[in-house]
Write a protein that holds these residues in place. Structure first.
Motif, short mmCIF file in Angstrom:
data_model
loop_
_atom_site.label_atom_id
_atom_site.label_comp_id
_atom_site.label_asym_id
_atom_site.label_seq_id
_atom_site.Cartn_x
_atom_site.Cartn_y
_atom_site.Cartn_z
N TRP A 98 -10.35 -11.95 -4.83
CA TRP A 98 -10.31 -12.16 -3.38
C TRP A 98 -8.90 -12.47 -2.90
O TRP A 98 -8.54 -12.12 -1.77
CB TRP A 98 -11.24 -13.31 -3.00
CG TRP A 98 -12.70 -13.05 -3.22
CD1 TRP A 98 -13.29 -11.85 -3.46
CD2 TRP A 98 -13.74 -14.03 -3.23
NE1 TRP A 98 -14.65 -12.01 -3.62
CE2 TRP A 98 -14.95 -13.33 -3.48
CE3 TRP A 98 -13.78 -15.40 -3.06
CZ2 TRP A 98 -16.19 -13.99 -3.56
CZ3 TRP A 98 -15.01 -16.06 -3.13
CH2 TRP A 98 -16.19 -15.36 -3.38
N MET A 99 -8.11 -13.14 -3.72
CA MET A 99 -6.77 -13.56 -3.29
C MET A 99 -5.76 -12.42 -3.24
O MET A 99 -4.70 -12.57 -2.63
CB MET A 99 -6.24 -14.64 -4.24
CG MET A 99 -6.92 -15.99 -4.12
SD MET A 99 -6.34 -17.16 -5.37
CE MET A 99 -4.61 -17.34 -4.87
N LYS A 100 -6.05 -11.31 -3.88
CA LYS A 100 -5.07 -10.23 -3.95
C LYS A 100 -4.79 -9.64 -2.57
O LYS A 100 -5.71 -9.43 -1.78
CB LYS A 100 -5.57 -9.12 -4.88
CG LYS A 100 -5.61 -9.51 -6.35
CD LYS A 100 -6.10 -8.37 -7.21
CE LYS A 100 -6.12 -8.76 -8.69
NZ LYS A 100 -6.67 -7.66 -9.53
N PRO A 101 -3.53 -9.37 -2.26
CA PRO A 101 -3.23 -8.72 -0.97
C PRO A 101 -3.93 -7.38 -0.85
O PRO A 101 -4.12 -6.67 -1.85
CB PRO A 101 -1.70 -8.55 -1.01
CG PRO A 101 -1.22 -9.58 -1.99
CD PRO A 101 -2.30 -9.68 -3.02
N GLU A 102 -4.33 -7.03 0.36
CA GLU A 102 -4.99 -5.76 0.62
C GLU A 102 -3.99 -4.80 1.25
O GLU A 102 -3.43 -5.08 2.31
CB GLU A 102 -6.19 -5.96 1.55
CG GLU A 102 -7.29 -6.79 0.93
CD GLU A 102 -8.48 -6.95 1.87
OE1 GLU A 102 -8.48 -6.30 2.94
OE2 GLU A 102 -9.40 -7.72 1.54
N ARG A 103 -3.77 -3.68 0.61
CA ARG A 103 -2.80 -2.70 1.11
C ARG A 103 -3.31 -2.03 2.37
O ARG A 103 -4.50 -1.75 2.52
CB ARG A 103 -2.55 -1.63 0.04
CG ARG A 103 -1.81 -2.13 -1.19
CD ARG A 103 -0.32 -2.24 -0.94
NE ARG A 103 0.28 -0.96 -0.62
CZ ARG A 103 0.71 -0.09 -1.53
NH1 ARG A 103 0.62 -0.37 -2.83
NH2 ARG A 103 1.26 1.05 -1.16
N ARG A 104 -2.41 -1.77 3.30
CA ARG A 104 -2.69 -0.99 4.50
C ARG A 104 -1.64 0.11 4.61
O ARG A 104 -0.51 -0.05 4.14
CB ARG A 104 -2.65 -1.87 5.75
CG ARG A 104 -3.75 -2.91 5.79
CD ARG A 104 -5.11 -2.26 6.00
NE ARG A 104 -6.15 -3.25 6.25
CZ ARG A 104 -6.90 -3.80 5.32
NH1 ARG A 104 -6.69 -3.48 4.04
NH2 ARG A 104 -7.84 -4.67 5.62
N ARG A 105 -2.00 1.21 5.22
CA ARG A 105 -1.08 2.34 5.32
C ARG A 105 0.03 2.04 6.33
O ARG A 105 -0.24 1.71 7.49
CB ARG A 105 -1.83 3.60 5.75
CG ARG A 105 -0.97 4.86 5.76
CD ARG A 105 -1.75 6.02 6.32
NE ARG A 105 -2.89 6.34 5.50
CZ ARG A 105 -2.84 7.14 4.42
NH1 ARG A 105 -1.68 7.69 4.07
NH2 ARG A 105 -3.91 7.38 3.71
#
Length: 503
Positions: A98-105
């Motif tokens: 859950w803590m991992k950053p979520e990539r966005r384009r």
């Protein structure tokens, strides 16, 4: 009373407010000093919460029995111990993911040169949690799982109607947590009134809509973000093609659990006359199966307190006086349908009450249900859309098209199809209401983690600076190329879209 805060025992309301504010300030200072909150710290807190719940399990069940004596200990253990442990264990296993950053384009053409965008989840700070009497401990510990996983501190306020549960959770928390990590506010209604006025970083309240309005107003003075989990008259739509036997069983399940004293319990059923009697027959059979000894058997959950019990009896009496048919389930003619000393009542179905009846207007919140025998589903759905939006909605049908028809013409916080309440059991679904049934949603998995985190946008620039000059004055040829050219292209693309009301 918490011996770390003995001055709360005999405080006047102003003293209570000052003490609560001091405790919150101490927690916030500790939170700010300890940034960032590492994975190891979060896991340690979750493991301590798990160990705490296991070590104090029987004391929690015993306390629940003192506050809610006409509920079976097996149900107390399931609600107040097993369910929170499941959420805490899931959070412990999942928090790293859950803590991992979520990539966005990132936008083109910057992405071609290596620009990157992501969401990083930050802890909010100190989260206040107010629980109701029907989930005195479970509705503290369930959200605590994702509050701790998100890196926050938690200030817990048990219902003032369940003092034994409050004392039990306070003793457990003091044994396993420092007061700047997790703490409990004890006391009566005056403490409850002051608690919602505190400037939390987030406040979660579970309870009735009228009290939710008061909590939201108090929190609004500090611009405290709130999540309100309220209730409403959760409707049930039974289609003519439904499996009536199964529908009756699942309705009985939803109405018998905790004696119908839950925000997601089915409240009002709409069924065609051709299937209504079959559903009632199946419900009656399931009620008898679950309580073979009648309403006096220990498996039957009673109503919490005399006030709730008398309210439900008055609602039934009002409906009868206004001409509604009353059907009592699970008891034979002449058998006891109520046990006043235990606040127990056999499940009651109120059939076709008028709109003026209390049963048609009030959330029932007990072993009482309304059944409307109607064929005109679209008329019912149109009327329901004009009313307050419920927390839950249930549809019984073998036809996917009929289910879709209902879903597209209704509103609710959540939906279960061919069952009741069970969408709550899916950890990664959001749980929350809409409109009068609640504000915001959390959950017992990733949605809870997100609710109690700040989704922080992070952009990393890459590529030649000249690419952004089109947005900066003085404007010239680069602006014409990047902006005006794009606008002309869009104008050609949408030129055939006609205005609704031409000038």
């Amino acid at each position: 009373m918490n011996d770390r805060y003995p001055h709360l025992a005999h405080s006047s309301p102003p003293g209570i407010a000052a003490s609560l504010e001091a405790r919150l300030a101490h927690m916030r200072e500790a939170f700010l000093t300890a940034q960032p909150v590492s994975l190891e710290v979060r896991r340690d807190r979750l493991r301590r919460a798990i160990a705490m719940t296991l070590a104090h399990a029987e004391r929690i069940v015993a306390a629940s029995q003192l506050d809610f004596p006409n509920r079976a200990p097996e149900l107390a253990r399931l609600n107040e111990v097993f369910m929170p442990l499941d959420a805490l264990r899931r959070a412990e296993r999942s928090v790293a993911r859950w803590m991992k950053p979520e990539r966005r384009r990132a936008p083109a053409p910057f992405s071609l040169f290596g620009a990157r965008a992501a969401i990083e989840y930050q802890p909010l700070g100190v989260v206040g949690v107010i629980s109701p009497w029907n989930g005195a401990i479970t509705l503290l510990l369930l959200p605590l799982a994702t509050i701790l996983a998100a890196g926050n501190r938690a200030f817990l306020r048990p219902s003032d109607q369940t003092p034994h549960c409050a004392a039990a959770i306070d003793a457990a928390v003091r044994e396993y947590f420092d007061p700047d990590e997790v703490t409990v506010a004890l006391g009566g209604a005056d403490v409850s009134a002051e608690f919602s006025k505190l400037p939390f970083d987030h406040l979660l309240f579970t309870g009735s809509t009228p009290v939710g309005r008061v909590v939201a107003e108090a929190a609004g003075r500090n611009l405290t973000p709130v999540t309100l989990e309220l209730g409403g008259k959760c409707p049930v739509y039974i289609m003519p093609d439904a499996d009536t036997g199964e529908a009756g069983k699942r309705l009985a399940f939803g109405k018998l659990i905790n004696a119908g004293q839950g925000c997601l319990c089915p409240d009002t059923v709409y069924a065609a006359p051709a299937v209504a009697e079959k559903v009632l027959t199946a419900m009656d059979a399931e009620v008898r199966r679950q309580s073979p000894g009648g309403i006096g058997s220990p498996e039957v959950c009673g109503v919490f307190g005399a006030r709730q019990y008398e309210r439900l009896k008055a609602i039934v009496a009002d409906a009868r006086a206004q001409g509604a048919q009353i059907r009592t389930l699970g008891v034979d003619m002449g058998a006891h349908a109520t046990l006043d000393e235990q606040h127990k009542m056999a499940p009651v179905v109120i059939i076709d009450p008028p709109e003026t009846a209390r049963a048609s207007r009030e959330e029932l919140f007990g072993p009482v249900m309304v059944l409307h025998t109607r064929d005109d589903l679209d008329t019912v759905l149109a009327r329901q859309r004009l009313r307050d939006k419920p927390l839950g909605l249930y549809v019984f049908s073998r036809s996917g098209a009929d289910v879709r028809h209902v879903l597209e013409r209704s509103f609710s916080g959540g939906v279960t199809i061919n069952d009741t309440i069970m969408h709550l059991s899916v950890p990664d679904l959001p749980f929350g209401g809409v409109g009068h049934s609640g504000t915001g949603a959390y959950g017992f998995g990733i949605e809870g983690f997100r609710r109690f985190s700040h989704a922080r946008a992070v952009y990393r620039r890459a590529g030649p600076y000249s690419l952004v000059r089109a947005m900066h004055p003085p404007f010239g040829r680069l602006y014409d190329f990047a902006v005006l050219r794009a606008l002309r292209r869009l104008s050609r693309q949408y030129a055939k879209v006609a205005p609704r009301h031409p000038a």
